[in-house]
Each structure stands twice: as structure tokens, then as C-alpha cells.
Design a protein around this motif. Structure first.
Motif, PDB file in Angstrom:
ATOM      1  N   VAL A  57      32.274   0.651 -22.110  1.00 13.21           N
ATOM      2  CA  VAL A  57      32.135   2.106 -22.227  1.00 13.21           C
ATOM      3  C   VAL A  57      30.819   2.452 -22.912  1.00 13.21           C
ATOM      4  N   ILE A  58      30.199   3.505 -22.422  1.00 16.72           N
ATOM      5  CA  ILE A  58      28.990   4.040 -23.056  1.00 16.72           C
ATOM      6  C   ILE A  58      29.233   5.522 -23.329  1.00 16.72           C
ATOM      7  N   LEU A  59      29.162   5.878 -24.597  1.00 18.06           N
ATOM      8  CA  LEU A  59      29.366   7.262 -25.019  1.00 18.06           C
ATOM      9  C   LEU A  59      28.031   7.802 -25.517  1.00 18.06           C
ATOM     10  N   THR A  60      27.534   8.867 -24.889  1.00 17.24           N
ATOM     11  CA  THR A  60      26.224   9.423 -25.225  1.00 17.24           C
ATOM     12  C   THR A  60      26.365  10.857 -25.709  1.00 17.24           C
ATOM     13  N   ALA A  61      25.743  11.155 -26.850  1.00 17.78           N
ATOM     14  CA  ALA A  61      25.772  12.520 -27.388  1.00 17.78           C
ATOM     15  C   ALA A  61      24.814  13.403 -26.597  1.00 17.78           C
ATOM     16  N   LEU A  62      25.257  14.614 -26.268  1.00 14.69           N
ATOM     17  CA  LEU A  62      24.452  15.563 -25.500  1.00 14.69           C
ATOM     18  C   LEU A  62      24.104  16.759 -26.378  1.00 14.69           C
ATOM     19  N   TYR A  63      22.827  17.146 -26.344  1.00 17.44           N
ATOM     20  CA  TYR A  63      22.355  18.248 -27.171  1.00 17.44           C
ATOM     21  C   TYR A  63      21.647  19.293 -26.318  1.00 17.44           C
ATOM     22  N   SER A  64      21.714  20.518 -26.757  1.00 18.54           N
ATOM     23  CA  SER A  64      20.964  21.613 -26.146  1.00 18.54           C
ATOM     24  C   SER A  64      20.380  22.451 -27.264  1.00 18.54           C
ATOM     25  N   SER A  65      19.044  22.556 -27.250  1.00 14.79           N
ATOM     26  CA  SER A  65      18.347  23.297 -28.313  1.00 14.79           C
ATOM     27  C   SER A  65      18.736  22.769 -29.687  1.00 14.79           C
ATOM     28  N   GLY A  66      18.897  21.461 -29.785  1.00 17.13           N
ATOM     29  CA  GLY A  66      19.206  20.831 -31.055  1.00 17.13           C
ATOM     30  C   GLY A  66      20.659  20.899 -31.471  1.00 17.13           C
ATOM     31  N   LYS A  67      21.501  21.515 -30.640  1.00 15.95           N
ATOM     32  CA  LYS A  67      22.915  21.668 -30.984  1.00 15.95           C
ATOM     33  C   LYS A  67      23.766  20.743 -30.133  1.00 15.95           C
ATOM     34  N   LEU A  68      24.711  20.047 -30.773  1.00 12.42           N
ATOM     35  CA  LEU A  68      25.612  19.145 -30.051  1.00 12.42           C
ATOM     36  C   LEU A  68      26.510  19.959 -29.125  1.00 12.42           C
ATOM     37  N   ILE A  69      26.481  19.641 -27.837  1.00 17.44           N
ATOM     38  CA  ILE A  69      27.320  20.374 -26.874  1.00 17.44           C
ATOM     39  C   ILE A  69      28.405  19.493 -26.264  1.00 17.44           C
ATOM     40  N   GLY A  70      28.401  18.189 -26.603  1.00 16.11           N
ATOM     41  CA  GLY A  70      29.442  17.317 -26.087  1.00 16.11           C
ATOM     42  C   GLY A  70      28.948  15.896 -25.907  1.00 16.11           C
ATOM     43  N   PHE A  71      29.649  15.176 -25.050  1.00 12.94           N
ATOM     44  CA  PHE A  71      29.325  13.767 -24.817  1.00 12.94           C
ATOM     45  C   PHE A  71      29.516  13.424 -23.344  1.00 12.94           C
ATOM     46  N   SER A  72      28.707  12.478 -22.861  1.00 13.42           N
ATOM     47  CA  SER A  72      28.972  11.898 -21.550  1.00 13.42           C
ATOM     48  C   SER A  72      29.596  10.537 -21.786  1.00 13.42           C
ATOM     49  N   LYS A  73      30.538  10.162 -20.908  1.00 13.59           N
ATOM     50  CA  LYS A  73      31.244   8.892 -21.087  1.00 13.59           C
ATOM     51  C   LYS A  73      31.296   8.172 -19.749  1.00 13.59           C
ATOM     52  N   ILE A  74      30.768   6.939 -19.740  1.00 19.33           N
ATOM     53  CA  ILE A  74      30.780   6.097 -18.542  1.00 19.33           C
ATOM     54  C   ILE A  74      31.623   4.865 -18.851  1.00 19.33           C
ATOM     55  N   THR A  75      32.613   4.621 -17.988  1.00 19.70           N
ATOM     56  CA  THR A  75      33.515   3.483 -18.170  1.00 19.70           C
ATOM     57  C   THR A  75      33.471   2.588 -16.940  1.00 19.70           C
ATOM     58  N   ARG A  76      33.291   1.284 -17.155  1.00 20.51           N
ATOM     59  CA  ARG A  76      33.292   0.310 -16.063  1.00 20.51           C
ATOM     60  C   ARG A  76      34.407  -0.708 -16.289  1.00 20.51           C
ATOM     61  N   ASP A  77      35.046  -1.109 -15.218  1.00 23.02           N
ATOM     62  CA  ASP A  77      36.110  -2.110 -15.286  1.00 23.02           C
ATOM     63  C   ASP A  77      35.479  -3.504 -15.260  1.00 23.02           C
TER      64      ASP A  77
END
Length: 471
Positions: free
Chosen positions: A189-209
Motif C-alpha cells: 500500500v502507498i498512502l500519499t497526502a494531498l494538498y491544495s494551497s498548502g491545506k491538507l485535502i485528503g489522501f490517495s491510496k494505491i493497493t496491490r495484491d
């Protein structure tokens, strides 16, 4: 004038609302801008503005209230920038993001989805449905900890992943994850923090079997354990035989013999099994970037293993006396040896200074070249990054001994390590790759010839090795 189209004579004295649309003028938006600038000191906005010829452009405007030294309001400064190209770029970006969204939704081999800042699932692609078993309406809005075992949830591991992703930008992990039906799989799993204008707006998550890769690794680990068991059994059997040998150290000889002879077949077996594994993975389309990288790493480890076996075989050969004695042309032998490391010399930028005062030596040519090669390659390998490497190689006769002297201005070493460097597998500098047997081999050759070797060194000043062979 370039941006708006008006000359100075045409525009000075007119109200700045001339640049605005009829709609903006009707709702007194220009006046509102001035009121805001007066109230708070400045006003910034983006929107459509008009040129003299009636054409429009998308602009960023900054209106600042201007005061004199006595604090009297005397007017405004107004800065306008043309952002038309930027807006067009933003529109292209929006379309690109839409294409990316469609692409992600179509990926079937990976679970790709977004989380909000609290870890709640916000999107769900086809790959996620296939891997995890949930429909989008079943999972969107739920916390992503649903994919973790009860033990991991008790330890608050999902929350830890979010903390690490915020702290370092992303978090990568491998471990057991849970599907909708309760079955588990081994995942990357790779969890990446997502920002917009310096503000945390969420995360992207990629999962491989990675279940199949994990099973392959476990099978390989089992094969390795069997190999280790076999090596252990043979080592124990050989140790009983070696006790009868008086001329060579029992433990060292046992290890060298085992490593240089009995490990050749097992390591060949590993190569064969590895190639077979590659074919199986290729036939079943199991190869991906991670598996390929791990297989390459295993190949490199096997190559290093074989190289070590070869080095140990060399050590074993040098345990015996010198038999191939002949008259050696010193200049010719040393020139040949230097030619064999010519690339190393060029890459290091080393300067070799030769002073070969005598012409012939009665000795083993192979062993002479081995000693020169190891001394020169060590000088190059352990050079100082602070200065140009200079190596002096001298040969001369002294006290009925043929002397080979190699002196450098490299890293050197402490006085207390003079004896340690000739021990098998001993290395004083670990920033360079090496087997730690070169100086051991030199010492063995010199000892077998009835000679001696002297060492002088000082940290960060260099080292001098002086080999003395009886005439």
C-alpha cells in the motif's frame, strides 16, 4: 496601453469602470472594489475585463488605497495582470484531471481510491472493487481501517499510516489486508497526502495484491533454509576430518574448503531454481516491477556469492607453497599488471610513479602479479577524496632481499590496525566494496616464500607497504 488598447490621452480622466462589463457597471461592482480597498487597505479580484476594441481578457487586479504623509486618502494604485493563458491552462488541467479520473476508474489490477482528511473513503475504482470485494455504494463514506485486521485496528495502525503520510508526504507498507468476505491477502500500500494551497485535502491510496509474490518468496526462503541445512551438515562432517591436518589452521581450512568446493553445486542449484521461478512467473504473467526488482537483487546476491567463492578458492590455492618459480622480467611483469587495472587508474585520476632499479627476480610470476595487483587496487580503492592520488611503486635490493615498495597518499589507517589488516575478511574502510582477502593473500604468498612485509601508515596521510623477498 499594451494591455487595454487605450493611449494616455484617450483614457486619463475617465472612470476606471470603462474596463468593466455592462453587468458589472449596473451592479456598481467598480464602486464596490474601491469601497473594499478603502475599508481594508486593498482589494484583489479575478474576472473578465474589457479592452478598447471590445475584446475581453481574464485578469487579476489589485487595488491599493494610497495616503499622503498626513494620512489623507489621495487615491488608489491599480495593478492589472492578464491571466487569460493561466485560465486556459487551468481549463486544460481540469480536462486532464477528468481524463485521469476516467483512467483511474478503468484500472482493474490496482485498488486506487481517495480518502478525506479523516480517512473516510471518498472514491472507489474498478480495481478496488475487484480486489476488496465492495461495491462503491457499500464502501464510500466508511473509514479505510475496515480493510485491516482486528489486531491492527486495536493498535491504531491505520491512524499511524495517516500520521506518517502527513509527516513525510507519503507512507508505504506491506502486510495483511482484509476483503469484504473476511479472507485476507498480502498487499503493498502507498498512502500519499494531498494538498491544495498548502491545506491538507485528503489522501490517495494505491493497493496491490502481492500474495503470489509473497508465496514465491516464502518458497525461495524454504529452499534457502534447506541449502543452509545441507551446508551445515557438510561443514560438521568436514570439521571432523580437518582436525588431522597439522600444517593449516583447522577452522579456517574447513571453511575455505567447504566454501570453495561444496557451495558451488548448491549455488548453481539456486541459479537453476531462480531461472525456473522466472519462467513460471513469466508464463503466468506474475512479473511486475517489484517482483522483477527483487529477482534482480537475488541475481546480484548470487553473483556476489560466486565471486566470494572464487576469492576463497584463490586463498585456498595460496595456502600451499610456491611451485612455478622462474626468472621474471620485473618491468614486464609490473607493466602487465598495471595494464590490467588501467581503467581503474584512469577513473581514479591516479598518478603512478615507477622506480624499478633491478631487472630480474627469481619468483612465481602469478604470485608477483597478484601482490602488485592487490596493493595497487587497494591504494586506488582507499584514496582520499581531498587530494589527487599519487602512488609510488619502487623495487630495489636491500640486505639480500628483493624489496617491492608501494606508497600512497590515501586514507591510511591507525597504528593499532597494522596486524589486523592481514587477517581474512578484515576491512578498515566499509565505504568501498571488497572481500577483505587481498592483503591476506599477499601475506600468505610472502610467508610461503620465507619473506616478510612491513607497513607504515598514518590516518588521512597514506600508507606504505614494503614486501621483502629473500634472494
Amino acid at each position: 496601453q499594451m494591455l487595454k488598447g487605450y493611449t494616455e490621452k484617450e483614457i486619463i480622466g475617465k472612470h476606471f469602470s470603462v474596463f468593466y462589463s455592462e453587468f458589472d457597471k449596473a451592479r456598481k461592482y467598480p464602486e464596490y472594489e474601491l469601497e473594499e480597498a478603502t475599508k481594508v487597505g486593498r482589494f484583489e479580484d479575478e474576472g473578465w475585463r474589457y479592452r478598447k476594441d471590445g475584446s475581453t481578457f481574464f485578469a487579476n487586479i489589485l487595488i491599493t488605497a494610497v495616503y499622503d504623509d498626513d494620512g489623507n486618502h489621495i487615491g488608489f494604485s491599480k495593478i492589472t495582470r492578464n491571466l487569460t493563458e493561466k485560465r486556459e491552462a487551468q481549463e486544460l488541467l481540469r480536462k486532464s484531471e477528468e481524463k485521469y479520473r476516467l483512467l483511474v476508474e478503468g484500472v482493474r489490477e490496482y485498488a486506487i481510491f481517495l480518502l478525506d482528511p479523516d480517512g473516510l473513503i471518498a472514491t472507489w475504482n474498478v480495481g478496488a472493487k475487484k480486489l476488496k470485494g465492495y461495491e462503491d455504494y457499500e464502501i464510500i463514506g466508511k473509514h479505510f481501517s475496515i480493510f485491516y485486521t482486528e489486531e491492527k485496528r486495536q493498535l491504531k495502525y491505520p491512524e499511524y499510516e495517516i500520521e506518517q503520510a502527513i509527516k513525510y508526504g507519503k507512507f508505504e507498507d506491506e502486510g495483511i489486508r482484509v476483503k469484504k468476505d473476511g479472507t485476507t491477502f498480502y498487499a503493498n500500500v502507498i498512502l500519499t497526502a494531498l494538498y491544495s494551497s498548502g491545506k491538507l485535502i485528503g489522501f490517495s491510496k494505491i493497493t496491490r495484491d502481492l500474495t503470489e509474490r509473497k508465496q514465491a518468496e516464502e518458497k525461495l526462503s524454504f529452499l534457502n533454509s534447506q541449502l543452509e541445512l545441507r551446508v551445515k551438515e557438510r561443514t560438521e562432517a568436514l570439521s571432523k576430518m580437518v582436525k588431522n591436518l597439522k600444517s593449516i589452521n583447522a577452522d579456517l581450512d574447513n571453511f575455505i574448503y567447504t566454501a570453495s568446493h561444496d557451495l558451488k553445486a548448491p549455488i548453481s542449484n539456486i541459479e537453476g531454481l531462480l531461472n525456473s521461478l522466472k519462467e513460471i512467473l513469466n508464463e503466468n504473467n506474475f512479473i511486475n516491477e517489484d517482483i522483477s526488482q527483487n529477482l534482480n537483487m537475488i541475481n546480484e546476491s548470487v553473483a556476489r556469492f560466486k565471486s566470494t567463492i572464487k576469492d576463497l578458492a584463490t586463498v585456498n590455492e595460496n595456502q600451499v607453497g610456491i611451485n612455478d618459480i622462474s626468472d621474471i622480467d620485473i618491468r614486464e611483469a609490473i607493466t602487465e599488471t598495471i595494464s590490467s587495472i588501467d581503467q581503474l587508474v584512469k577513473e581514479s585520476g591516479a598518478e603512478l610513479i615507477l622506480d624499478l632499479r633491478n631487472k630480474y627476480l627469481k619468483f612465481s610470476k602469478i604470485h608477483l602479479r597478484s601482490m602488485i595487483y592487490n596493493l595497487l587496487s587497494n591504494a586506488i580503492k582507499y584514496r582520499s577524496p581531498e587530494r589527487k592520488l599519487v602512488i609510488n611503486l619502487n623495487t630495489f635490493i636491500k640486505n639480500k632481499h628483493f624489496v617491492i615498495e608501494v606508497k600512497d597518499n590515501g586514507l591510511g589507517f591507525k597504528e593499532e590496525n597494522k596486524e589486523k589488516i592481514f587477517q581474512l575478511f578484515q576491512r578498515l574502510h566499509t565505504h568501498q566494496e571488497g572481500s577483505g582477502i587481498g592483503l591476506y593473500i599477499i601475506k600468505k604468498i610472502v610467508d610461503n616464500a620465507g619473506g616478510s612485509i612491513q607497513v607504515e601508515s598514518e590516518p588521512n596521510k597514506g600508507a606504505c607497504f614494503r614486501i621483502m623477498l629473500p634472494l
